[in-house]
Design an enzyme around this catalytic site. Structure first.
Site, short mmCIF file in Angstrom:
data_model
loop_
_atom_site.label_atom_id
_atom_site.label_comp_id
_atom_site.label_asym_id
_atom_site.label_seq_id
_atom_site.Cartn_x
_atom_site.Cartn_y
_atom_site.Cartn_z
N ARG A 14 0.82 -1.21 0.00
CA ARG A 14 0.00 0.00 0.00
C ARG A 14 0.86 1.26 0.00
NH1 ARG A 14 -3.46 2.41 4.46
NH2 ARG A 14 -5.21 3.43 3.41
N HIS B 296 0.31 4.32 -2.59
CA HIS B 296 0.03 5.68 -2.15
C HIS B 296 1.15 6.64 -2.56
CE1 HIS B 296 -3.48 5.37 0.83
NE2 HIS B 296 -3.46 4.27 0.10
N ASP B 297 2.34 6.13 -2.73
CA ASP B 297 3.43 6.97 -3.23
C ASP B 297 3.23 7.30 -4.70
OD1 ASP B 297 5.95 8.30 -3.22
OD2 ASP B 297 6.90 6.53 -4.08
N VAL C 69 0.56 9.98 -6.09
CA VAL C 69 0.73 11.41 -5.78
C VAL C 69 2.04 11.87 -6.40
CG1 VAL C 69 0.86 13.14 -3.96
CG2 VAL C 69 -0.52 11.09 -3.62
N GLU D 274 2.96 14.22 3.21
CA GLU D 274 1.72 13.54 2.83
C GLU D 274 1.17 12.61 3.92
OE1 GLU D 274 2.77 11.58 -0.83
OE2 GLU D 274 3.53 13.46 -1.70
N ASN E 252 -4.06 8.80 4.52
CA ASN E 252 -2.82 8.26 5.06
C ASN E 252 -2.73 8.30 6.59
OD1 ASN E 252 -1.99 7.93 2.41
ND2 ASN E 252 -0.80 9.82 2.36
N HIS F 174 -6.19 -6.18 -2.53
CA HIS F 174 -7.02 -6.32 -1.33
C HIS F 174 -7.29 -7.77 -0.99
CE1 HIS F 174 -8.80 -1.96 -1.46
NE2 HIS F 174 -7.51 -2.00 -1.20
#
Length: 361
Positions: free
Chosen positions: A93, A97-98, A101, A119, A125, A224
């Site tokens: 994850r 998430h890196d 963005v 962030e 986050n 997931h």
């Protein structure tokens, strides 16, 4: 038990029917293996891939400069996952998430400082992302072995792959050569990342915004199949959001979630995949066809209302295909991970290799 068996038969028949009409993925020139059995054929888009902004990624960037780089990352990830199986999903994850963005630039790892807001405190986050200490330990060992050579962004990409492998999923050659950003974007983290309540149209648009397709969205959602989520993340599911067409089949699952979350003030954790929670497989998609997707954004992929988005792939058909054939899921997941890994900042900044992933040099 009889009712459950009947439901599973219906699910399998649906998957067979839809999978038969789905277009099979193109076969290319490299191989990846996983728990599904035989090797899965995939393509990497050539020996080197252009990631934009003047960055060129390849598979051998550290072969001479830091030959033990991948070995160091793999050993640390295996140790962390053995101690806490949930860590595999957490590290995967972090990479996601890196990359969403401003590209895969390690910006998600930067700590807040006076006059600098990173962030980590963004809504998706805060009190959610974890595994930073594992990345810290990996980076410290890499700095001892080959100072200022391996970027934090590459560490995230390699650790994500090794987390999948440690959970029984496929392996692949990670393309490396990224640089670390000296900036971060709190606003980007708040707006770019999909929310757990997102519908199909929103999910598709979020992925298109960064240059990824609806097919990438469905394949990467398969991450997931491991990990956990807090009750606050799926409270809307308990209220009926994302309930599938045959809503009655969801009820036992939703009732079990209500019991779990009752009295926990939203802090209780539920497995994203209740059937095989620590194994990277295609069970996630089987769960969706059974009405047992945990997050509203998960179950929405298999729901009739909004499963078709103009100009997008047939999302529901892809879910059925992946539920029926784990090897197809593995192939598409790897290809989508590679495409996501090529996302880079649009500004074309030179970047750096941070000595400490939490701080700019």
């Amino acid at each position: 038990m009889a009712a459950r068996a009947t439901t599973l038969v219906v699910v399998v028949l649906l998957a067979l029917s839809l999978a038969a009409s789905a277009t099979s993925a193109a076969v290319n020139k490299s191989c990846v293996t996983g728990s599904a059995g035989a090797a899965v054929s995939i393509g990497y888009g050539g020996a080197r891939a252009s990631a934009g902004a003047g960055v060129s990624l390849g598979e051998d960037a550290y072969r001479a400069a830091c030959p033990r780089a991948e070995e160091i990352v793999r050993a640390a990830v295996e140790k962390a996952v053995a101690a806490d199986p949930r860590m595999a999903a957490s590290l995967l994850r972090l990479h996601f998430h890196d990359c969403f963005v401003n590209g895969c630039d390690g910006s998600v790892l930067l700590d807040d400082k006076p006059f600098f807001i990173g962030e980590k405190t963004a809504v998706p986050n805060a009190n959610s992302l974890r595994g930073f200490e594992v990345i810290d330990a990996i980076k410290a060992e890499l700095e001892r072995a080959c100072p200022e050579t391996v970027s934090c962004a590459d560490v995230l990409a390699i650790a994500a792959r090794d987390s999948v492998v440690a959970s029984g999923g496929p392996s692949w050659q990670v393309e490396v050569g990224r640089k670390d950003s000296r900036t971060a974007s709190l606003q980007g983290a708040n707006t770019n990342l999909p929310a757990p309540t997102s519908g199909v149209a929103t999910l598709v648009q979020k992925f298109r915004n960064v240059g990824l397709s609806a097919k990438d969205m469905v394949a990467l959602s398969g991450a997931h199949t491991i990990g956990k989520a807090r009750c606050t993340s799926f409270s809307a599911r308990l209220a009926g959001v994302g309930v599938s067409a045959g809503a009655s089949k969801d009820l036992p699952f939703l009732q079990s979630l209500q019991q779990l979350c009752a009295g926990s003030a939203g802090s209780a954790l539920a497995h994203l995949d209740l059937s095989t929670p620590a194994t990277f497989d295609n069970q996630y998609y089987i769960n969706l066809l059974s009405g047992e997707g945990l997050l509203p954004s998960d179950q929405a992929l298999a729901s009739s209302g909004g499963a078709f988005v103009p100009g997008a792939d047939d999302v529901t058909s892809l879910v059925a295909t992946y539920a029926f054939d784990a090897s197809v899921f593995f192939q598409d997941f790897v290809e989508s991970m590679l495409r996501m890994g090529r996302l880079t900042p649009g500004g074309g900044g030179a970047g750096e290799v941070r000595r400490n992933c939490r701080l700019v040099n």
